[in-house]
Design an enzyme around this catalytic site. Structure first.
Site, PDB file in Angstrom:
ATOM      1  N   THR A  16       1.416  37.100  30.111  1.00 23.76           N
ATOM      2  CA  THR A  16       1.719  36.148  29.029  1.00 23.76           C
ATOM      3  C   THR A  16       0.748  34.973  29.009  1.00 23.76           C
ATOM      4  O   THR A  16      -0.044  34.767  29.930  1.00 23.76           O
ATOM      5  CB  THR A  16       3.149  35.575  29.179  1.00 23.76           C
ATOM      6  N   CYS A  17       0.876  34.176  27.942  1.00 24.42           N
ATOM      7  CA  CYS A  17       0.024  32.987  27.781  1.00 24.42           C
ATOM      8  C   CYS A  17       0.583  31.791  28.537  1.00 24.42           C
ATOM      9  O   CYS A  17       0.265  30.650  28.218  1.00 24.42           O
ATOM     10  CB  CYS A  17      -0.054  32.603  26.312  1.00 24.42           C
ATOM     11  N   ASP A  18       1.465  32.011  29.470  1.00 22.43           N
ATOM     12  CA  ASP A  18       2.094  30.910  30.197  1.00 22.43           C
ATOM     13  C   ASP A  18       1.394  30.723  31.538  1.00 22.43           C
ATOM     14  O   ASP A  18       1.237  31.684  32.307  1.00 22.43           O
ATOM     15  CB  ASP A  18       3.573  31.267  30.414  1.00 22.43           C
TER      16      ASP A  18
END
Ligand code: PLP
Length: 415
Positions: free
Chosen positions: A345-347
């Site tokens: 993810t983009c986290d």
């Protein structure tokens, strides 16, 4: 079939996939399924035969204890149905889990509502469905139980030291023994059955002696109540699965629990409940993932390996690197080097292991598979949101000991 309950293939050093795959790493049935069916990744594959053998093993080691499977560890319907068939009881956290158990053949009498945090409407729903056993740890919750589930049996959770647990509970649940004693007296005044005391020694508990704290606390509750006679001790969860850090064998836990009960209760042995989650399903599961990207070591930065599974689609328990899964890859046997492992993810928090030293083959490439072993507990059940558009983790159930089983049979599929 290889029974994972016999797996001792954990290392004290989280060496990831640097060693050649061990025969006992996973059942041949799961391997065959993954190799032949090549399901889309990430996915979890569970062998119900392992769940069965863990349940029967625990029953034989603690024959006096009623085993309540903690459904939250893996709520896959086939797991629940399998355990119903074996005569298990169930620890549930919500009406949703009650519905799940009932739909898979459990009786209301076999269900314990073990969550101390519940709304009156949920207590009422549980009562309407026939559930008569509830955990509590506060006067407000007890009053709600008395109003919405009149006459029910209650047990009071005491707060105990979780030292030795890889995923401790902190101070969210439980009260001190004296408060528990007062709550059980209050329960009696409210027309409830003050059934007993419970504790949870922390999940993935590596110290078999830890149960002594809970059993001593339960004894204190029994000693401090006046006018009522509690008669049950709930030993909670905490029994381990096989991750990179070796835990003692299950028999050590059973022996220490029995000895602590003898020391503290002697001939006044209470009824016993135990609520295993991780221990029944952890080693039954293999989580297959795919390498999305590998970025090479640069300027003192380690090589990063990004998988298609991460913190938000199955690996929540890597938070704080608490649970360190054993890994196996398509390229085991090749030379290895250190890596940071991360999710897709983009986290920025979606990093699995950067402090724990994992080594993976230097030849590992995007598109290769990486298996996380003993991943049957708290993976699919935590993966239910679809954060960043990554779907919840699908689960396939196999049964390597089913009559007429052929390699690759899929008992269920829930993509
Ligand atoms: C009340 C209760 N019982 C049992 C369990 C299962 O614990 P474990 O998976 O460590 O066996 C949990 C886990 O959160 C729990 O909250």
């Amino acid at each position: 079939m290889t029974d994972l309950s016999a797996t001792t293939g954990v290392t004290d050093r989280p060496s990831g996939a640097s060693a050649a795959p061990r025969a006992a790493d996973t059942s041949s049935c799961v391997r065959d399924f993954l190799d032949r069916q090549v399901p889309p990744t990430p996915c979890l594959v569970l062998d119900l035969a392992v769940v069965r053998s863990r349940y029967t093993g625990l029953r034989s080691m603690l024959p006096d204890a009623r085993v309540c499977y903690a459904v939250k560890a893996n709520p896959q319907p086939e797991v629940v149905a399998e355990l119903v068939g074996l005569g298990a009881s169930f620890d549930v956290a919500s009406p949703g889990e009650i519905d799940l158990c009932l739909a898979n053949g459990a009786t209301p009498e076999s269900i314990s509502y073990g969550n101390t945090i519940k709304k009156p409407v949920d207590i009422a729903r549980a009562h309407e469905l026939g559930v008569r056993l509830f955990a509590t740890d506060s006067a407000a919750d007890l009053d709600n139980i008395a109003a919405a589930a009149p006459g029910a049996s209650v047990f009071c959770r005491v707060l105990v030291d979780n030292e030795g647990s890889r995923t401790p509970f902190g101070r969210k649940f439980g009260c001190d023994p004296e408060t528990a004693a007062r709550l059980l007296e209050r329960a009696s005044r409210l027309g409830l059955d003050p059934y007993g005391a419970s504790f949870h020694i922390g999940s993935q508990q590596h110290d078999p002696e830890a149960w002594e704290h809970g059993i001593v606390a339960a004894r204190e509750v029994f000693d401090q109540v006046t006018g009522v006679r509690p008669r049950m001790v709930n030993l909670g969860g905490g029994l381990p699965a096989s991750y990179t850090q070796a835990a003692p064998p299950p028999r050590d836990y059973a022996e220490r629990i029995e000895a602590a009960l003898d020391r503290n209760f002697g001939s006044e042995r209470p009824e016993l409940l135990i609520e295993p989650g991780r221990h029944l399903v952890g080693d039954a599961g293999v989580l297959r993932s795919e390498v999305v990207l590998v970025t090479p070591e640069t300027g003192g930065q380690r090589r990063w390996v990004y998988l298609d599974v991460g913190r938000y689609n199955g690996l929540a328990e890597t938070e704080g690197e608490a649970i360190t899964y054993r890994l196996r890859t398509a390229r085991d046997g090749d030379a290895t080097g250190p890596v940071v492992l991360a999710g897709p993810t983009c986290d920025g928090d979606d990093v699995l292991y950067q402090d724990t030293s994992y080594e993976l083959p230097v030849t590992l490439r995007g598109g290769d598979w990486v298996d996380l072993l003993s991943a049957g507990a708290y993976t699919a059940s935590y993966s239910s949101v679809g954060f960043n558009g990554f779907a919840p983790l699908p689960t396939y159930c196999l049964d390597s000991r089913a009559v007429g089983h052929t390699a690759g049979d899929v008992r269920t599929e829930r993509p």
